[in-house]
Design a protein around this motif. Structure first.
Motif, short mmCIF file in Angstrom:
data_model
loop_
_atom_site.label_atom_id
_atom_site.label_comp_id
_atom_site.label_asym_id
_atom_site.label_seq_id
_atom_site.Cartn_x
_atom_site.Cartn_y
_atom_site.Cartn_z
N PRO A 290 0.82 -1.22 0.00
CA PRO A 290 0.00 0.00 0.00
C PRO A 290 0.85 1.26 0.00
N VAL A 291 0.33 2.30 -0.63
CA VAL A 291 1.02 3.60 -0.71
C VAL A 291 0.05 4.68 -0.25
N LEU A 292 0.53 5.57 0.62
CA LEU A 292 -0.28 6.67 1.11
C LEU A 292 0.11 7.97 0.43
N GLY A 293 -0.89 8.79 0.14
CA GLY A 293 -0.64 10.11 -0.41
C GLY A 293 -1.58 11.14 0.20
N VAL A 294 -1.07 12.32 0.48
CA VAL A 294 -1.90 13.40 1.03
C VAL A 294 -2.39 14.26 -0.13
N VAL A 295 -3.71 14.40 -0.23
CA VAL A 295 -4.32 15.14 -1.34
C VAL A 295 -4.85 16.46 -0.81
N GLN A 296 -4.45 17.56 -1.44
CA GLN A 296 -4.87 18.90 -1.03
C GLN A 296 -6.11 19.31 -1.83
N THR A 297 -7.19 19.69 -1.11
CA THR A 297 -8.40 20.12 -1.81
C THR A 297 -8.47 21.64 -1.93
N ASP A 298 -8.01 22.35 -0.90
CA ASP A 298 -7.87 23.79 -0.99
C ASP A 298 -6.79 24.19 0.01
N TYR A 299 -6.71 25.47 0.35
CA TYR A 299 -5.60 25.95 1.17
C TYR A 299 -5.54 25.31 2.55
N GLU A 300 -6.70 25.00 3.12
CA GLU A 300 -6.70 24.50 4.49
C GLU A 300 -7.13 23.05 4.63
N LYS A 301 -7.66 22.44 3.60
CA LYS A 301 -8.23 21.10 3.74
C LYS A 301 -7.45 20.08 2.90
N ASN A 302 -7.29 18.88 3.47
CA ASN A 302 -6.67 17.79 2.74
C ASN A 302 -7.17 16.47 3.30
N PHE A 303 -6.87 15.40 2.62
CA PHE A 303 -7.24 14.07 3.09
C PHE A 303 -6.16 13.08 2.64
N VAL A 304 -6.18 11.91 3.29
CA VAL A 304 -5.19 10.88 2.99
C VAL A 304 -5.83 9.83 2.08
N MET A 305 -5.14 9.56 0.96
CA MET A 305 -5.61 8.56 0.00
C MET A 305 -4.64 7.38 0.01
N ALA A 306 -5.19 6.18 -0.06
CA ALA A 306 -4.36 4.97 -0.06
C ALA A 306 -4.49 4.25 -1.39
N ASP A 307 -3.35 4.09 -2.06
CA ASP A 307 -3.30 3.26 -3.26
C ASP A 307 -3.01 1.84 -2.78
#
Length: 430
Positions: free
Chosen positions: A196-213
């Protein structure tokens, strides 16, 4: 850094310190009584979640952990020092299992969460503790109680907001590469991503979420086919699933059938996972064959009541709309209540062999020796100093109180046969 999501280790809690056998010999106290102090408690093995760890790689090189023993008791009723707990740091999402039974001992998800996995032994009682009206000057003291030892299996389940699922080569690695700083290997063959690979995805200046491939899933994975449970274990922690299909069908598979097959595997593995919110992502829309399958996929999404996004991870088409929608959806999803970790209770053992009512069982081994099993007796054996005659007499008294001789005779024991209790063996005599 290599991703390690499984490890096998052994732990041994500290033994209790020895009790002291001593007598007061002070001036002007002609009949000083027993004054031997108790031993101190050993070190518990405690697992603690550390925010700075994200793999189990450290346990590849360090597989044995032993807590310190408690201090020995001393003269003048001085108690030995208790040992400080032995802390073992693990990443969030670590599942601790007993290797022998497979039982889950702790599910560690929150930073700072602790669980005592192996309990330390209590200190042996000094001879002052055995003084009574019938025996005012006991000469014996207990040895320390052995600490627990266990073989453990550690499993790491990723903690991510969004999990990417789908058959191999549908473009999961390409998608997470396009929307985050993660760089999994991308190649034109199946099972390119093996961990598995984790990546942090930025949606705007203050918000993000963690996505797992997460590695690709195939039919039969719930029964262990392909990467099987190595894949499905990590889907459990995600809040939202992006279900990727190859809209072009260039691999010779039908994307609509792929969708149903993958969901069948999720449902077979866990109803809880199968009921999680999904977003259908029709990938590889830059290929001409994809346009032919898109209407069928849109009809599928309408039938299932889910959103569909037509994207091309390779060409970076439609990704912003997808990521913005994912970010908005995560804000509306309630946090799923985590199952409470099974905590191993910390307690000061108040072992009293004479009062223990545990059942005694007697079995035979391959050599026809007799094996006496009883927790109280096994602790008593471990904590008895058989080099002291008075301690031996106490052991024999407890032996008679539990009627072990009668139980052995019922099983057909004869003079000279061998009896095992814990780590001790002796020859039976009438």
């Amino acid at each position: 850094m290599q991703f390690i999501d499984r490890a096998k280790i052994s732990v041994k809690a500290g033994d209790g310190g020895k009790g002291k056998s001593a007598f007061r010999r002070e001036k002007f106290i002609p009949k000083g009584g027993p004054s031997g102090g108790d031993g101190g408690r050993g070190a518990d093995i405690v697992f603690v979640v550390d925010r700075n760890m994200n793999t189990l790689l450290d346990f590849r090189y360090h597989r044995k952990f032993k807590g310190k023993d408690g201090g020995n008791g001393d003269i003048k009723n001085m108690t030995g020092a208790n040992a400080e707990p032995c802390y073992i740091k693990v990443p969030p999402g670590t599942l601790v299992k007993d290797a022998a039974t497979g039982a889950v001992l702790a599910d560690l998800t929150e930073v700072g969460q602790e669980a005592v996995i192996a309990k330390a032994g209590r200190g042996g009682r000094g001879n002052a503790r055995f003084s009574n009206s019938a025996n005012r000057a006991p000469t014996f003291a207990e040895l320390g109680e052995p600490g627990e030892s266990k073989e453990l299996l550690l499993e790491l389940k990723l903690l991510a907001d969004v999990g990417l699922v789908g058959y191999p080569s549908v473009g999961k690695s390409s998608l997470i590469t396009a929307v985050s700083a993660a760089r999994p290997e991308v190649a034109a063959y199946h099972f390119t991503t093996l961990v598995p690979v984790l990546g942090v995805v930025q949606t705007d200046y203050e918000k993000n979420f963690v996505m797992a491939d997460i590695p690709g899933l195939i039919e039969g994975a719930a029964d262990g086919a392909g990467l099987g449970h190595d894949f499905l274990r990590h889907v459990e922690r995600t809040r939202l699933i992006l279900h990727l299909v190859d809209a072009s069908g260039i691999e010779g598979r039908d994307p609509v059938e792929d969708y149903y097959r993958i969901n069948a595997e999720l449902k077979k593995y866990s109803e809880k996972i199968a009921s999680r919110t999904q977003i259908l992502v029709a990938n590889k829309m830059d290929l001409p064959e994809a346009a032919e399958n898109l209407p069928r996929l849109e009809a599928l999404a309408k039938k299932e009541g889910i959103r569909i996004f037509a994207v091309s991870a390779a060409a970076h088409q439609g990704l912003k709309e997808l990521i913005d929608y994912v970010g908005e959806t995560l804000e509306t999803l309630k946090e799923e209540p985590q199952e409470e970790a099974k905590e191993v209770r910390v307690y000061e053992a108040s072992f009293d062999a004479e009062a223990d009512e545990d059942a005694v069982t007697i079995t035979r081994n391959d050599r026809a020796d007799f094996i006496v099993s009883n927790k109280a007796l096994e602790k008593l054996v471990a904590m008895t100093n058989f080099g002291n005659d008075e301690a031996v007499r106490r052991f024999q008294y407890i032996w008679r109180m539990k009627k072990i001789d009668a139980l052995l005779k019922e099983r057909g024991i004869k003079e000279g046969m061998t009896v095992h209790i814990g780590d001790m063996e002796f020859e039976y005599r009438e």
